[in-house]
Design an enzyme around this catalytic site. Structure first.
Site, PDB file in Angstrom:
ATOM      1  N   GLY A  10       0.835  -1.201   0.000  1.00  0.00           N
ATOM      2  CA  GLY A  10       0.000   0.000   0.000  1.00  0.00           C
ATOM      3  C   GLY A  10       0.871   1.252   0.000  1.00  0.00           C
ATOM      4  N   ARG A  54       0.860  -4.835  -5.856  1.00  0.00           N
ATOM      5  CA  ARG A  54       0.865  -6.088  -5.096  1.00  0.00           C
ATOM      6  C   ARG A  54       1.188  -7.163  -6.123  1.00  0.00           C
ATOM      7  NH1 ARG A  54      -0.977  -4.329   0.033  1.00  0.00           N
ATOM      8  NH2 ARG A  54      -2.442  -2.625  -0.156  1.00  0.00           N
ATOM      9  N   GLY A 101       5.552  -2.396   3.794  1.00  0.00           N
ATOM     10  CA  GLY A 101       5.069  -2.875   5.079  1.00  0.00           C
ATOM     11  C   GLY A 101       5.419  -4.337   5.315  1.00  0.00           C
ATOM     12  N   ASP A 102       4.617  -5.015   6.140  1.00  0.00           N
ATOM     13  CA  ASP A 102       5.009  -6.377   6.558  1.00  0.00           C
ATOM     14  C   ASP A 102       5.051  -7.370   5.396  1.00  0.00           C
ATOM     15  OD1 ASP A 102       2.246  -6.226   6.426  1.00  0.00           O
ATOM     16  OD2 ASP A 102       1.924  -7.560   8.122  1.00  0.00           O
ATOM     17  N   GLY A 103       4.140  -7.244   4.426  1.00  0.00           N
ATOM     18  CA  GLY A 103       4.171  -8.140   3.260  1.00  0.00           C
ATOM     19  C   GLY A 103       5.462  -7.946   2.469  1.00  0.00           C
ATOM     20  N   THR A 119       4.408   2.464   5.645  1.00  0.00           N
ATOM     21  CA  THR A 119       3.023   1.990   5.724  1.00  0.00           C
ATOM     22  C   THR A 119       2.255   2.878   6.691  1.00  0.00           C
ATOM     23  OG1 THR A 119       1.598   0.184   6.504  1.00  0.00           O
ATOM     24  CG2 THR A 119       3.802   0.221   7.401  1.00  0.00           C
ATOM     25  N   ASP A 157       0.003   1.963   8.564  1.00  0.00           N
ATOM     26  CA  ASP A 157      -0.544   1.181   9.676  1.00  0.00           C
ATOM     27  C   ASP A 157       0.260   1.226  10.978  1.00  0.00           C
ATOM     28  OD1 ASP A 157      -2.648   0.374   8.100  1.00  0.00           O
ATOM     29  OD2 ASP A 157      -1.589  -1.394   7.351  1.00  0.00           O
ATOM     30  N   ASP A 170       2.369  -0.861  12.006  1.00  0.00           N
ATOM     31  CA  ASP A 170       2.243  -2.187  12.622  1.00  0.00           C
ATOM     32  C   ASP A 170       3.523  -3.018  12.508  1.00  0.00           C
ATOM     33  OD1 ASP A 170       2.093  -2.431   9.918  1.00  0.00           O
ATOM     34  OD2 ASP A 170       0.425  -3.849   9.899  1.00  0.00           O
ATOM     35  N   GLY A 197      -7.334   0.165   8.802  1.00  0.00           N
ATOM     36  CA  GLY A 197      -6.683  -0.705   9.788  1.00  0.00           C
ATOM     37  C   GLY A 197      -7.324  -2.077   9.760  1.00  0.00           C
ATOM     38  N   ARG A 198      -6.932  -2.883   8.757  1.00  0.00           N
ATOM     39  CA  ARG A 198      -7.514  -4.226   8.630  1.00  0.00           C
ATOM     40  C   ARG A 198      -7.119  -5.113   9.799  1.00  0.00           C
ATOM     41  NH1 ARG A 198      -5.325  -5.977   3.190  1.00  0.00           N
ATOM     42  NH2 ARG A 198      -4.219  -4.059   3.591  1.00  0.00           N
ATOM     43  N   ALA A 243     -12.962  11.107  20.760  1.00  0.00           N
ATOM     44  CA  ALA A 243     -14.063  10.167  20.498  1.00  0.00           C
ATOM     45  C   ALA A 243     -14.646   9.625  21.803  1.00  0.00           C
ATOM     46  CB  ALA A 243     -13.546   9.017  19.642  1.00  0.00           C
ATOM     47  N   SER A 297     -22.815  16.274  20.586  1.00  0.00           N
ATOM     48  CA  SER A 297     -22.431  15.360  19.514  1.00  0.00           C
ATOM     49  C   SER A 297     -21.586  14.240  20.091  1.00  0.00           C
ATOM     50  CB  SER A 297     -21.624  16.103  18.456  1.00  0.00           C
ATOM     51  OG  SER A 297     -20.404  16.540  19.007  1.00  0.00           O
ATOM     52  N   ARG A 328     -25.398   8.717  12.135  1.00  0.00           N
ATOM     53  CA  ARG A 328     -24.851   8.802  10.773  1.00  0.00           C
ATOM     54  C   ARG A 328     -23.533   8.037  10.714  1.00  0.00           C
ATOM     55  NH1 ARG A 328     -28.125  12.652   7.928  1.00  0.00           N
ATOM     56  NH2 ARG A 328     -29.987  12.488   9.234  1.00  0.00           N
TER      57      ARG A 328
END
Ligand code: ATP
Length: 327
Positions: A14, A75, A105-107, A129, A131, A133, A174-175, A190, A218, A249
């Site tokens: 990515g 990829r 990234g990791d891949g 990346t 991420d 991670d 963030g898969r 949040a 909100s 929403r």
């Protein structure tokens, strides 16, 4: 005498903001140390097919501030096969490339680890990346920009939410990792953050909202796309049933999180890592990723860098912080 004369550089997986700054640093450092540098287009796919271009100091002019990657990324399924990697090795030999610098990234590092072991070919990695991670670095290139993009977007959502007494469920990337959700969630204030590493679930979220202050104009809930509840729309549906009076929403931020100008943090990180990678290659480093831990530059073996880190970074203390601040 050092036998490294020509370094190949590629971006893979990515794309992440700051990859261009990293390419620039690699190219400029290589030239500084009297090396030739070859750009490999479209990551491992271009490696396998010999899609190579010569790079010089001008080819990386005026890119430090640009998102994406001028070398393109891809990829590559072919590179996952032994035959594909053999093709890549033959291409490197044919073009007289002596070492590789891979940004991804990791891949990307999983593939690089196989390749370096199979062909005894020097490779140094740069963590690129959004991420964050990877082990062996406090921050990856692109993460800071991505969380700032999320924060800017959610600030705007907060303005409209505030005007209509709404509850907004915002899905961020963030898969496998909730780090973007966690950091940006704290940054936007949040009410709750749903991430794969902590199974709050819909029930936990409902409880949080029920226990929370009722007079808030909100409310923002951040959901990492990889959370077990299956994305922001599922969360929205579940909440609508439980709170029919809320105006709920859903917003999925999507690919805007990958784009945009890299932040100064990412530009500096990428610049530092790019130079360190070239110096690492010249010093005989291989099979390692450059990283920064507690401000120090370090090299971490690929197989250690790609180990997942959820428990370490997403500690209960972080989740407690979110709970305390949501009062
Ligand atoms: P991001 O985390 O940003 O998605 P990534 O580097 O993890 O980046 P991937 O698509 O997972 O992105 O990996 C990039 C490329 O690395 C793949 O397209 C593939 O060519 C190679 N790769 C990934 N896993 C392997 C593997 N097990 N063996 C060989 N090559 C691999």
């Amino acid at each position: 005498m050092n036998k490294i004369k020509n370094i190949g550089v590629l971006t893979s997986g990515g794309d992440a903001p700051g990859m261009n700054a990293a390419i620039r640093a690699v190219v400029r450092a290589a030239i500084y140390y009297d090396l030739e540098v070859t750009g490999i287009l479209r990551g491992y796919e271009g490696l396998v097919h010999g899609d190579f271009i010569e790079m010089n100091r001008k080819s990386v002019a005026n890119i430090i501030q640009r998102g994406g990657t001028i070398l393109k990324t891809a990829r590559s399924e072919t590179f996952k096969t032994a035959e594909g990697r053999e093709m890549g090795y033959q291409q490197l030999k044919k073009h007289h490339i002596d070492a590789l610098i891979v940004i991804g990234g990791d891949g990307t590092f999983t593939g690089a680890n196989l390749f370096t072991n199979e062909f005894d070919f020097p490779i140094v990695g740069l963590p690129g990346t959004i991420d964050n991670d990877l082990q062996g670095t406090d921050f990856t290139i692109g993460y800071d920009t991505a969380i700032n993009t999320v924060v800017n977007a959610v600030d705007k959502i907060r303005d409209t939410a505030e005007s209509h007494d709404r509850l907004f469920i915002v899905e961020v990337m963030g898969r496998d990792s909730g780090l973007i959700a966690l950091r940006s969630g704290i940054g936007v204030g949040a009410e709750a953050i749903l991430i794969p590493e902590a199974n709050m679930g819909v029930e936990g979220l409902i409880q949080r909202l029920e226990n929370g202050r009722k007079d808030k104009a909100s409310k923002i809930v951040i959901v990492a796309e990889g959370d077990e509840v299956g994305g922001a729309f599922n969360v929205g549906e579940a909440l609508k049933q439980k709170f029919p009076n809320y105006d709920i929403r859903v917003s999925v931020l999507g690919h805007i999180q990958r784009g945009g100008k890299p932040s100064c943090m990412d530009r500096v990180l990428a610049s530092r890592f790019g130079v360190a990678a070239v110096e690492g290659v010249l010093a005989g480093q291989s099979g390692v990723m450059v990283g920064q831990v507690n401000r120090e530059l370090i090299f971490t073996p690929f197989d250690h860098a790609i180990k997942h880190i959820d428990a370490q970074q997403v500690s209960p203390a972080w989740l407690k912080l979110v709970e305390i601040l949501s009062l």
